[in-house]
Design a protein around this motif. Structure first.
Motif, mmCIF file in Angstrom:
data_model
loop_
_atom_site.group_PDB
_atom_site.id
_atom_site.type_symbol
_atom_site.label_atom_id
_atom_site.label_comp_id
_atom_site.label_asym_id
_atom_site.label_seq_id
_atom_site.Cartn_x
_atom_site.Cartn_y
_atom_site.Cartn_z
ATOM 1 N N CYS A 36 0.860 -1.182 0.000
ATOM 2 C CA CYS A 36 0.000 0.000 0.000
ATOM 3 C C CYS A 36 0.894 1.229 0.000
ATOM 4 O O CYS A 36 1.883 1.267 0.737
ATOM 5 N N ASP A 37 0.575 2.218 -0.790
ATOM 6 C CA ASP A 37 1.372 3.436 -0.809
ATOM 7 C C ASP A 37 1.103 4.277 0.433
ATOM 8 O O ASP A 37 0.019 4.227 1.023
ATOM 9 N N GLY A 38 2.100 5.071 0.805
ATOM 10 C CA GLY A 38 2.000 5.846 2.027
ATOM 11 C C GLY A 38 1.230 7.139 1.909
ATOM 12 O O GLY A 38 1.094 7.866 2.890
ATOM 13 N N ASP A 39 0.703 7.447 0.716
ATOM 14 C CA ASP A 39 -0.009 8.716 0.535
ATOM 15 C C ASP A 39 -1.493 8.638 0.857
ATOM 16 O O ASP A 39 -2.202 9.638 0.763
ATOM 17 N N GLY A 40 -1.976 7.451 1.225
ATOM 18 C CA GLY A 40 -3.371 7.310 1.634
ATOM 19 C C GLY A 40 -4.353 7.066 0.509
ATOM 20 O O GLY A 40 -5.557 6.951 0.751
ATOM 21 N N GLN A 41 -3.891 6.951 -0.747
ATOM 22 C CA GLN A 41 -4.814 6.737 -1.862
ATOM 23 C C GLN A 41 -5.361 5.318 -1.900
ATOM 24 O O GLN A 41 -6.459 5.090 -2.408
ATOM 25 N N HIS A 42 -4.609 4.362 -1.379
ATOM 26 C CA HIS A 42 -5.095 2.983 -1.336
ATOM 27 C C HIS A 42 -5.926 2.776 -0.080
ATOM 28 O O HIS A 42 -5.557 3.234 1.005
ATOM 29 N N VAL A 43 -7.026 2.081 -0.225
ATOM 30 C CA VAL A 43 -7.988 1.912 0.861
ATOM 31 C C VAL A 43 -7.835 0.508 1.457
ATOM 32 O O VAL A 43 -8.192 -0.483 0.812
ATOM 33 N N PRO A 44 -7.273 0.375 2.668
ATOM 34 C CA PRO A 44 -7.065 -0.950 3.245
ATOM 35 C C PRO A 44 -8.329 -1.797 3.337
ATOM 36 O O PRO A 44 -8.248 -3.031 3.282
ATOM 37 N N THR A 74 -2.485 -0.379 -22.999
ATOM 38 C CA THR A 74 -2.587 -0.948 -24.343
ATOM 39 C C THR A 74 -1.259 -1.564 -24.771
ATOM 40 O O THR A 74 -1.217 -2.675 -25.311
ATOM 41 N N VAL A 75 -0.155 -0.840 -24.504
ATOM 42 C CA VAL A 75 1.169 -1.341 -24.887
ATOM 43 C C VAL A 75 1.526 -2.591 -24.094
ATOM 44 O O VAL A 75 1.976 -3.599 -24.658
ATOM 45 N N VAL A 76 1.335 -2.548 -22.788
ATOM 46 C CA VAL A 76 1.674 -3.702 -21.948
ATOM 47 C C VAL A 76 0.803 -4.898 -22.296
ATOM 48 O O VAL A 76 1.282 -6.043 -22.350
ATOM 49 N N SER A 77 -0.464 -4.682 -22.547
ATOM 50 C CA SER A 77 -1.357 -5.787 -22.922
ATOM 51 C C SER A 77 -0.869 -6.458 -24.199
ATOM 52 O O SER A 77 -0.905 -7.697 -24.317
ATOM 53 N N ALA A 78 -0.400 -5.648 -25.155
ATOM 54 C CA ALA A 78 0.095 -6.212 -26.411
ATOM 55 C C ALA A 78 1.370 -7.015 -26.186
ATOM 56 O O ALA A 78 1.544 -8.106 -26.749
ATOM 57 N N ILE A 79 2.271 -6.480 -25.370
ATOM 58 C CA ILE A 79 3.526 -7.181 -25.098
ATOM 59 C C ILE A 79 3.276 -8.476 -24.330
ATOM 60 O O ILE A 79 3.838 -9.533 -24.642
ATOM 61 N N ALA A 80 2.424 -8.386 -23.317
ATOM 62 C CA ALA A 80 2.194 -9.525 -22.435
ATOM 63 C C ALA A 80 1.188 -10.528 -22.987
ATOM 64 O O ALA A 80 1.086 -11.640 -22.484
ATOM 65 N N ARG A 81 0.428 -10.102 -24.003
ATOM 66 C CA ARG A 81 -0.643 -10.940 -24.543
ATOM 67 C C ARG A 81 -1.640 -11.310 -23.446
ATOM 68 O O ARG A 81 -2.157 -12.421 -23.380
ATOM 69 N N GLN A 82 -1.861 -10.339 -22.590
ATOM 70 C CA GLN A 82 -2.830 -10.473 -21.506
ATOM 71 C C GLN A 82 -3.384 -9.087 -21.235
ATOM 72 O O GLN A 82 -2.628 -8.124 -21.107
ATOM 73 N N ARG A 83 -4.705 -8.961 -21.147
ATOM 74 C CA ARG A 83 -5.296 -7.645 -20.950
ATOM 75 C C ARG A 83 -5.026 -7.141 -19.537
ATOM 76 O O ARG A 83 -5.302 -7.834 -18.548
ATOM 77 N N VAL A 84 -4.460 -5.942 -19.451
ATOM 78 C CA VAL A 84 -4.300 -5.256 -18.180
ATOM 79 C C VAL A 84 -4.857 -3.850 -18.343
ATOM 80 O O VAL A 84 -4.895 -3.307 -19.448
ATOM 81 N N THR A 85 -5.282 -3.245 -17.247
ATOM 82 C CA THR A 85 -5.964 -1.955 -17.329
ATOM 83 C C THR A 85 -5.314 -0.851 -16.509
ATOM 84 O O THR A 85 -5.448 0.316 -16.844
ATOM 85 N N ASP A 86 -4.634 -1.201 -15.418
ATOM 86 C CA ASP A 86 -4.111 -0.179 -14.508
ATOM 87 C C ASP A 86 -2.637 -0.466 -14.235
ATOM 88 O O ASP A 86 -2.273 -0.999 -13.190
ATOM 89 N N THR A 87 -1.795 -0.088 -15.184
ATOM 90 C CA THR A 87 -0.381 -0.463 -15.123
ATOM 91 C C THR A 87 0.417 0.326 -14.092
ATOM 92 O O THR A 87 1.561 -0.017 -13.810
ATOM 93 N N THR A 88 -0.141 1.391 -13.541
ATOM 94 C CA THR A 88 0.594 2.190 -12.560
ATOM 95 C C THR A 88 0.132 1.933 -11.130
ATOM 96 O O THR A 88 0.585 2.598 -10.201
ATOM 97 N N SER A 89 -0.742 0.964 -10.931
ATOM 98 C CA SER A 89 -1.257 0.693 -9.588
ATOM 99 C C SER A 89 -0.203 -0.009 -8.738
ATOM 100 O O SER A 89 0.362 -1.022 -9.128
ATOM 101 N N GLY A 90 0.034 0.542 -7.544
ATOM 102 C CA GLY A 90 0.918 -0.104 -6.583
ATOM 103 C C GLY A 90 0.164 -0.811 -5.473
ATOM 104 O O GLY A 90 0.754 -1.167 -4.447
ATOM 105 N N PHE A 91 -1.136 -1.013 -5.659
ATOM 106 C CA PHE A 91 -1.976 -1.691 -4.664
ATOM 107 C C PHE A 91 -1.973 -3.175 -5.014
ATOM 108 O O PHE A 91 -2.670 -3.592 -5.932
ATOM 109 N N GLN A 92 -1.179 -3.977 -4.301
ATOM 110 C CA GLN A 92 -0.877 -5.331 -4.751
ATOM 111 C C GLN A 92 -0.848 -6.325 -3.598
ATOM 112 O O GLN A 92 -0.628 -5.959 -2.452
#
Length: 240
Positions: free
Chosen positions: A88-96, A140-158
């Protein structure tokens, strides 16, 4: 069998206005989880506020950037033998409170990494319109490279299992890591899924990514992805 050990990794740089709430919400979500804040060379009271809220703090002597801070947390989790990690990022944007959605695919064995996405049916804060355009282009670029659909490539909520921790403890992109990290995950043949989550806007401080830096970010990441296309395929973990 020993009980599963879980850790929450929170990278933070000068987040004294947010970090106490982040730690408190994580412990409210799961009082048994170990919360580790990686203070990335902070010069304010981020470390003191995190400790006061109940977290263990890893203090970096100078600012490594988000990738270095996150890898520090991953390496700590791997070396200390944790079975499951959440970030979770420390800026509070991710909701535990949204963590059960993110953890579920990893805990059930469906995925090695689960990513909370604002764009898979999620609602709430989604950043500015210009940044959303950039995120969608990268998706779009990552989905093409990975051959798997992804939508939020900048999310650090993992959420990550031991296999994913092993990968990222040893090798993790440092400048803008989420996009390249997604590609690494799929090239190593780890199972990645996205789940819909809500996020919120930070209440204190300001993002380090300005409009100018957003342009730089896009150019740098797209270049890195292009160079990555010419690298040899990696060997899956555990199969070398």
């Amino acid at each position: 069998m020993s009980p599963e050990r879980r850790i929450a990794i929170v990278p933070a740089y000068n987040e004294e206005g947010n970090i106490g709430r982040v730690v408190g919400e994580l412990l409210a979500f799961d009082p048994t989880i170990d919360v580790v804040v990686v203070s990335d060379g902070s010069v304010d009271r981020t470390a003191a506020h995190a400790e006061a809220a109940g977290a263990r703090v890893l203090r970096l002597p100078y600012n490594l950037g988000i990738g270095g801070a996150v890898q520090t947390g991953f390496r700590y989790a791997w070396e200390e033998g944790y079975d499951l990690a959440v970030r979770c990022d420390g800026d509070g944007q991710h909701v535990p409170a949204e963590l059960p959605k993110v953890i579920a695919p990893v805990a059930s064995g469906e995925a090695d990494i689960a990513v909370g996405s604002r764009f898979v049916g999620g609602e709430g804060y989604r950043s500015s319109a210009s940044r959303r355009v950039g995120i969608r282009l990268l998706a779009t670029v990552v989905s093409a490279i990975a051959r798997q659909r992804v939508t939020d490539t900048t999310s650090g909520f993992q959420a990550l299992n031991r296999l994913a921790l092993e990968l990222f403890a040893a090798d993790y992109p440092h400048d803008y890591p989420e996009v390249e990290g997604m590609v690494m995950t799929i090239k190593h043949r780890l199972r990645l899924v996205e789940v819909p989550v809500q996020m919120r806007e930070r209440e204190h401080g300001r993002s380090s990514i300005t409009a100018l830096r957003s342009v730089y970010y896009m150019a740098k990441v797209l270049t890195a992805l292009f160079v990555g296309l010419f690298r040899r395929d990696v060997i899956p973990l555990g199969k070398a």
